[in-house]
Design a protein around this motif. Structure first.
Motif, short mmCIF file in Angstrom:
data_model
loop_
_atom_site.label_atom_id
_atom_site.label_comp_id
_atom_site.label_asym_id
_atom_site.label_seq_id
_atom_site.Cartn_x
_atom_site.Cartn_y
_atom_site.Cartn_z
N GLU A 271 -1.84 5.56 -4.27
CA GLU A 271 -1.76 6.21 -5.58
C GLU A 271 -2.43 5.36 -6.65
OE1 GLU A 271 -0.97 9.32 -6.26
OE2 GLU A 271 -0.75 9.50 -4.10
N ARG B 272 -6.08 5.91 -6.56
CA ARG B 272 -6.50 7.20 -7.11
C ARG B 272 -6.88 7.05 -8.59
NH1 ARG B 272 -4.72 12.56 -5.32
NH2 ARG B 272 -3.01 11.57 -4.22
N ASN C 33 1.18 9.19 1.48
CA ASN C 33 -0.21 8.73 1.51
C ASN C 33 -0.36 7.32 2.04
OD1 ASN C 33 -1.13 11.19 0.47
ND2 ASN C 33 -0.69 10.53 -1.60
#
Length: 140
Positions: free
Chosen positions: A28, A31, A118
Motif C-alpha cells: 500500500e 501505491r 496485497n
C-alpha cells in the motif's frame, strides 16, 4: 534438544499474520510513494514486466508474482485427519505510465491469510521503495 512439531507450530503461528500485514502495508505504501517514478527507474528496480499494453490512457506494465509459500507446514492431528497451516498467495501488479512516469498502481492479489490482501505484491515494489528511500531514484 528437539522441539516437537506441534509445539513449533504453536510458537510460530502468532508471527504469520504479522509478516503478512507488514508486507501488505508495504504494498500500500508503494501505491502512493512510487507515483512519479520514471519508466527506466521502474525497470531498474522491478525488472522487466511480464506483460505490456498501450491504450489512450497510457502504457500498462504488469508483473505477476507467486512467491514461495510462507508459514509453517506441519501436520497437526485433528479428529479424522490432520491440518496443515501454510500461507500461499499470488499477485498481479499493474503500473500505469503516462509520459514515461508511473501515474497509478493497481493490485490484484489472492491471499490465504486474513489482513494480507496485497502481501504477495510487496516483493514487486520493495526494491523500488528501497531505491526511493536511498535517494538513488527520484519521483517527478
Amino acid at each position: 534438544m528437539t522441539v516437537p512439531p506441534r509445539l513449533l507450530l504453536l510458537l510460530l503461528l502468532p508471527f504469520l499474520p504479522t509478516c503478512s500485514a507488514r508486507d501488505s502495508a508495504m504494498a500500500e505504501d508503494g501505491r502512493e510513494r512510487l507515483v512519479g517514478l520514471r519508466a527506466d527507474d521502474l525497470r531498474l528496480c522491478a525488472g522487466v514486466p511480464n506483460l505490456t499494453a498501450s491504450s489512450a490512457g497510457g502504457d500498462f506494465w504488469t508483473y505477476d508474482r507467486t512467491p514461495p509459500a510462507a508459514g509453517v507446514s506441519a501436520p497437526v492431528p485433528v479428529i479424522g485427519g490432520s491440518l496443515s497451516v501454510a500461507a500461499g498467495s499470488t499477485c498481479r501488479v499493474t503500473f500505469q505510465l503516462v509520459d514515461g512516469k508511473v501515474t497509478r498502481i493497481g493490485y490484484s492479489a489472492e491471499s490465504a491469510l486474513p489482513l494480507s490482501q496485497n502481501a504477495a505484491c510487496a516483493p514487486v515494489v520493495q526494491g523500488c521503495l528501497r531505491l526511493v528511500d536511498q535517494s538513488q531514484v527520484t519521483r517527478e
